[in-house]
Design an enzyme around this catalytic site. Sequence first.
Site, PDB file in Angstrom:
ATOM      1  N   ASP A 216       0.831  -1.201   0.000  1.00 59.35           N
ATOM      2  CA  ASP A 216       0.000   0.000   0.000  1.00 59.35           C
ATOM      3  C   ASP A 216       0.874   1.262   0.000  1.00 59.35           C
ATOM      4  OD1 ASP A 216      -2.768   1.100   0.382  1.00 59.35           O
ATOM      5  OD2 ASP A 216      -1.865   1.943   2.185  1.00 59.35           O
ATOM      6  N   GLU A 267      14.501 -15.511   0.265  1.00 52.79           N
ATOM      7  CA  GLU A 267      14.937 -16.567   1.203  1.00 52.79           C
ATOM      8  C   GLU A 267      13.941 -17.728   1.212  1.00 52.79           C
ATOM      9  OE1 GLU A 267      15.003 -14.804   5.077  1.00 52.79           O
ATOM     10  OE2 GLU A 267      16.522 -13.331   4.485  1.00 52.79           O
TER      11      GLU A 267
HETATM   12  C1  NOJ Z   1      -4.484   2.958  -0.925  1.00 51.38           C
HETATM   13  C2  NOJ Z   1      -5.635   2.068  -0.608  1.00 51.38           C
HETATM   14  O1  NOJ Z   1      -5.976   1.335  -1.755  1.00 51.38           O
HETATM   15  C3  NOJ Z   1      -6.745   2.965  -0.125  1.00 51.38           C
HETATM   16  O2  NOJ Z   1      -7.961   2.279  -0.014  1.00 51.38           O
HETATM   17  C4  NOJ Z   1      -6.309   3.592   1.174  1.00 51.38           C
HETATM   18  O3  NOJ Z   1      -7.293   4.509   1.610  1.00 51.38           O
HETATM   19  C5  NOJ Z   1      -4.979   4.326   1.029  1.00 51.38           C
HETATM   20  N1  NOJ Z   1      -4.013   3.579   0.287  1.00 51.38           N
HETATM   21  C6  NOJ Z   1      -4.380   4.643   2.377  1.00 51.38           C
HETATM   22  O4  NOJ Z   1      -3.884   3.493   2.987  1.00 51.38           O
END
Ligand code: NOJ
Length: 549
Positions: A216, A267
């Site tokens: 993310d 790994e």
């Molecule tokens: C991207 C995620 O897909 C989204 O849903 C989220 O709100 C933001 N990153 C923050 O983590």
Amino acid sequence: MPDPTDTPTQTSPWWRDAAIYQVYLRSFADGDGDGVGDIAGLRSRLPYLRDLGVDALWITPWYPSPMADAGYDVADYRDIDPLFGTLPEAEKLVDEAHELGLRVLIDLVPNHSSDQHAWFKAALAANPGSPERARYWFRPGRGPHGEQPPNNWSSRFGGPAWTRAHPSDPHDTDWYLHLFTPQQPDLNWNNPDVREEFEDVLRFWFDRGVDGFRIDVAHGLAKHPDLPDLEHPDVNGKTVIPAGQHPHWDRDEVPDIYRTWRQVADEYPGDRAFVAEAWVTHPDRLTRYLGDGVLQTAFNFDYLECPWDTTQLRIVIDTTLTAHAAVAAPATWVLSNHDVVRHVTRYGRAETSLHDAWRLHGTPTDLQLGTRRARAAALLTLALPGNAYIYQGEELGLWEIEDLPEEVLQDPARLHSGLLRDGCRVPLPWIGNQPPFGFTTGPGTPWLPQPAAWTDHTAAAEQHDPASMLTLYREALRTRRRLNTTAEQTITWREAPLGALAFDRGPTWRCVVNTGTQDVLLTGQLLLASEPLDDNRILPPDTTAWIAP
Ligand code: NOJ
């Protein structure tokens, strides 16, 4: 725990050409009747995903979380939120998926934790300048009494990117940085504790058999050490600042963090992999995250943002493939996800880019046209070399629900930014003639209401309908798997009339896409078309065909 190397693969390594299904867990299937999707529900539907013909799943965050941002605010990276199930259930899910030949990617959220994470609670309780605060970005406020944020950065969800730690304490003028909600404090990746912690978290889940991670906000981990003011504020997350010079997005030093992660993955047996969620300004920036010693794959958002227009699609496909070839990494192709307007809705309007969809939210859209184009786009996506991502429900032809009543909306992004994300997160319809369409057995109701019009779009209704989107996806995925065994991992463009695209994946697979207004002549043997063709030599507008040339 079975060794993931035992699971069937089409080619090795699997992450070069997989079809990966995004499970937005809270909206996929509810197994315990509380109205929220969970691991039990997902386990019960794994055979559906096997029959669909995908190779892998990406499951959105399932960790303990106060759910300030639907689980993208993680309070504990090594456990499962009770809303979704338990850790032993998650382990069973991974094993069962492997038994069905499905790989499992989970979502890792390294840019920020929840404000309820033990580290952040300790940081708030500690003094300015303490080691506890050094794991995040705490800075004294500006102004005579520290009453102004340390700089002018904005949260991606609107409003300032800073919140004061203890507003009523005149002796503690620290503020903390959060590029998303105030409940999502940004971690400081210059701090060795943070690096060690996440390497350990990777191992925790690799030890449990997961095949990889979706990362993310992968482009956000590094911040300019001086936290300077932004000269040109970002607008809707878009920046005008030259690549590499932004103080907190896609800084040159970010990809280095992932070199260590790659070593950890390597790994383990079984080609463990990563896919980065990195919003960058150009494919050449994206490929800095990819290749030997760095990550294997990253989402290609240029393709997702692109309008339904062959000239622009061709540019995106070319720049993507050229950039990825330079680092020998496979491209990814994504049409929708849980953060964007579903593409059936986007494509039903005259202006079809993602940017247009945000702007035109709630205005009329022709769902029949959008569906026809979505079918054509599916065959284009699945014909391109690399990884194809399928967002849950797109295989049923679901559209964006743009008329959800205000009182049911839950996404924090809508409050201050242009982002409206509840409408693509409505729970899936599985069976039956009315909501909840088998999503839950109750007594809870689906956490977002489903439209009655989804009666014809349940998995059960589409399953045996030869004209359904589900049937098209199943046939396309099966054919793709077969053709991929001999196809080239590059494309060769063929001459095509204005409004059309044609390319070959070696001598056995041609894809012809017609986004124009005139029929296009086809030669060769028809393998699959996104619409029934009256004449196998004529491809009508908004249709794609796969051909053995
Ligand atoms: C991207 C995620 O897909 C989204 O849903 C989220 O709100 C933001 N990153 C923050 O983590």
